[in-house]
Design a protein around this motif. Structure first.
Motif, PDB file in Angstrom:
ATOM      1  N   LEU A   1      40.635  33.982  21.576  1.00  0.00           N
ATOM      2  CA  LEU A   1      39.440  33.564  22.313  1.00  0.00           C
ATOM      3  C   LEU A   1      38.564  34.772  22.575  1.00  0.00           C
ATOM      4  N   GLU A   2      37.270  34.530  22.639  1.00  0.00           N
ATOM      5  CA  GLU A   2      36.302  35.590  22.924  1.00  0.00           C
ATOM      6  C   GLU A   2      35.414  35.171  24.080  1.00  0.00           C
ATOM      7  N   MET A   3      34.860  36.177  24.743  1.00  0.00           N
ATOM      8  CA  MET A   3      33.853  35.921  25.767  1.00  0.00           C
ATOM      9  C   MET A   3      33.036  37.183  25.988  1.00  0.00           C
ATOM     10  N   ASP A   4      31.813  36.995  26.418  1.00  0.00           N
ATOM     11  CA  ASP A   4      30.952  38.114  26.789  1.00  0.00           C
ATOM     12  C   ASP A   4      31.078  38.301  28.291  1.00  0.00           C
ATOM     13  N   ALA A   5      31.746  39.380  28.688  1.00  0.00           N
ATOM     14  CA  ALA A   5      31.968  39.666  30.103  1.00  0.00           C
ATOM     15  C   ALA A   5      30.911  40.649  30.594  1.00  0.00           C
ATOM     16  N   ASP A   6      30.437  40.402  31.802  1.00  0.00           N
ATOM     17  CA  ASP A   6      29.403  41.248  32.392  1.00  0.00           C
ATOM     18  C   ASP A   6      29.625  41.277  33.900  1.00  0.00           C
ATOM     19  N   ALA A   7      29.801  42.469  34.437  1.00  0.00           N
ATOM     20  CA  ALA A   7      30.048  42.609  35.871  1.00  0.00           C
ATOM     21  C   ALA A   7      28.908  42.048  36.713  1.00  0.00           C
ATOM     22  N   ALA A   8      27.714  41.960  36.165  1.00  0.00           N
ATOM     23  CA  ALA A   8      26.588  41.370  36.901  1.00  0.00           C
ATOM     24  C   ALA A   8      26.819  39.883  37.169  1.00  0.00           C
ATOM     25  N   ILE A   9      27.632  39.246  36.338  1.00  0.00           N
ATOM     26  CA  ILE A   9      27.940  37.824  36.476  1.00  0.00           C
ATOM     27  C   ILE A   9      29.372  37.612  36.963  1.00  0.00           C
ATOM     28  N   HIS A  10      30.304  38.401  36.419  1.00  0.00           N
ATOM     29  CA  HIS A  10      31.741  38.207  36.660  1.00  0.00           C
ATOM     30  C   HIS A  10      32.331  39.322  37.518  1.00  0.00           C
ATOM     31  N   GLY A  11      31.511  39.971  38.316  1.00  0.00           N
ATOM     32  CA  GLY A  11      31.938  41.182  39.007  1.00  0.00           C
ATOM     33  C   GLY A  11      32.714  40.989  40.294  1.00  0.00           C
ATOM     34  N   ASN A  12      33.409  42.041  40.655  1.00  0.00           N
ATOM     35  CA  ASN A  12      34.126  42.123  41.925  1.00  0.00           C
ATOM     36  C   ASN A  12      33.403  43.108  42.845  1.00  0.00           C
ATOM     37  N   GLN A  13      34.004  43.424  43.973  1.00  0.00           N
ATOM     38  CA  GLN A  13      33.360  44.314  44.938  1.00  0.00           C
ATOM     39  C   GLN A  13      33.242  45.754  44.455  1.00  0.00           C
ATOM     40  N   GLN A  14      33.991  46.146  43.445  1.00  0.00           N
ATOM     41  CA  GLN A  14      33.874  47.497  42.881  1.00  0.00           C
ATOM     42  C   GLN A  14      32.790  47.587  41.819  1.00  0.00           C
ATOM     43  N   GLY A  15      32.233  46.441  41.438  1.00  0.00           N
ATOM     44  CA  GLY A  15      31.194  46.442  40.415  1.00  0.00           C
ATOM     45  C   GLY A  15      31.720  46.352  38.994  1.00  0.00           C
ATOM     46  N   THR A  16      33.010  45.994  38.843  1.00  0.00           N
ATOM     47  CA  THR A  16      33.583  45.787  37.515  1.00  0.00           C
ATOM     48  C   THR A  16      33.925  44.314  37.354  1.00  0.00           C
ATOM     49  N   VAL A  17      34.243  43.901  36.127  1.00  0.00           N
ATOM     50  CA  VAL A  17      34.636  42.517  35.863  1.00  0.00           C
ATOM     51  C   VAL A  17      35.916  42.228  36.650  1.00  0.00           C
ATOM     52  N   HIS A  18      35.929  41.103  37.330  1.00  0.00           N
ATOM     53  CA  HIS A  18      37.032  40.700  38.194  1.00  0.00           C
ATOM     54  C   HIS A  18      38.311  40.461  37.389  1.00  0.00           C
ATOM     55  N   GLY A  19      39.421  40.947  37.892  1.00  0.00           N
ATOM     56  CA  GLY A  19      40.710  40.749  37.234  1.00  0.00           C
ATOM     57  C   GLY A  19      41.087  39.284  37.110  1.00  0.00           C
ATOM     58  N   GLY A  20      40.606  38.448  38.031  1.00  0.00           N
ATOM     59  CA  GLY A  20      40.880  37.015  37.938  1.00  0.00           C
ATOM     60  C   GLY A  20      40.267  36.397  36.695  1.00  0.00           C
ATOM     61  N   LEU A  21      39.118  36.921  36.271  1.00  0.00           N
ATOM     62  CA  LEU A  21      38.501  36.435  35.039  1.00  0.00           C
ATOM     63  C   LEU A  21      39.373  36.802  33.840  1.00  0.00           C
ATOM     64  N   LEU A  22      39.900  38.026  33.844  1.00  0.00           N
ATOM     65  CA  LEU A  22      40.791  38.443  32.760  1.00  0.00           C
ATOM     66  C   LEU A  22      42.058  37.584  32.750  1.00  0.00           C
TER      67      LEU A  22
END
Length: 172
Positions: free
Chosen positions: A51-72
Motif C-alpha cells: 500500500l502507498e500513501m502521501d503523508a504530510d505532517a500538515a495534514i497527518h501531524g502530531n504535536q512535534q510537527g511530524t507525521v503521527h505514529g498512529g497513522l503509520l
C-alpha cells in the motif's frame, strides 16, 4: 452480472483496471478508512500487499510537527489486513488480534510504502510483518501483526441488534 470474485481477484483487477463495474467480493474494497486516509493498493498477491500513501505532517501531524505514529500504525494494519484478505475463503472474515510497531525515523512529508507479507499462515492464527519505507527507500517503521480468521456466525459480525446475544441487546 459478473460472478462474485475472491478478494485477491477483485483487488488484482482493481489494480490493473479490468474490474467490471458490477464486480463484487465478500469483503469491502476500497475500505472507508483507506479512502479517508488516501491509502492506495500498489500491488497484491496471495499473502502479500503493498500500500502507498502521501503523508504530510500538515495534514497527518502530531504535536512535534511530524507525521503521527498512529497513522503509520493504521497504514501497517491496513497493509496486513489487505494481505490477509487474499487468503480469506468464502463465508470467512478475520480480525486483527495484535499489532506491534517500531518507529525508526520521523516523517514530515513523504510517499510511504507499506509492504506486508505472511510470515506464517495457520488455520487459527496467521502472523505478518510489514515494512514501511519513505522517500529514498529509508526504513520508517517495522510492524508485526497477528490475524485470527472468523468463521460461521463469527464471520457475520454484530451489525444489528438482532445478531447480539440477549444479554447485550438490552440494558437493565
Amino acid at each position: 452480472m459478473t460472478a462474485k470474485l475472491t478478494a485477491l481477484e477483485f483487488l488484482q483487477r482493481q489494480i490493473d483496471g479490468t474490474l467490471p463495474a458490477d464486480a463484487s467480493c465478500d469483503l469491502k474494497y476500497p475500505t472507508a478508512i483507506s479512502q479517508l486516509l488516501g491509502f492506495r493498493i500498489a500491488s497484491i498477491d496471495k499473502g502479500y500487499a503493498c500500500l502507498e500513501m502521501d503523508a504530510d505532517a500538515a495534514i497527518h501531524g502530531n504535536q512535534q510537527g511530524t507525521v503521527h505514529g498512529g497513522l503509520l500504525s493504521e497504514l501497517a494494519d491496513a497493509a496486513i489486513g489487505t494481505a490477509h484478505s487474499t487468503l480469506v475463503e468464502e463465508g470467512e472474515s478475520f480480525t486483527s488480534i495484535d499489532l506491534r510497531i517500531n518507529f525508526f525515523r520521523p516523517v514530515w512529508k513523504s510517499m510511504l510504502t507499506a509492504t506486508a507479507r505472511a510470515v506464517r499462515q495457520g488455520r487459527t492464527i496467521s502472523h505478518y510483518q510489514c515494512e514501511i519505507v519513505g522517500d529514498g527507500a529509508k526504513l520508517v517503521a517495522l510492524a508485526s501483526g497477528t490475524i485470527m480468521p472468523l468463521r460461521d456466525s463469527a464471520a457475520k459480525g454484530w451489525g444489528h441488534s438482532a445478531d447480539l446475544p440477549p444479554t447485550i441487546r438490552t440494558r437493565p
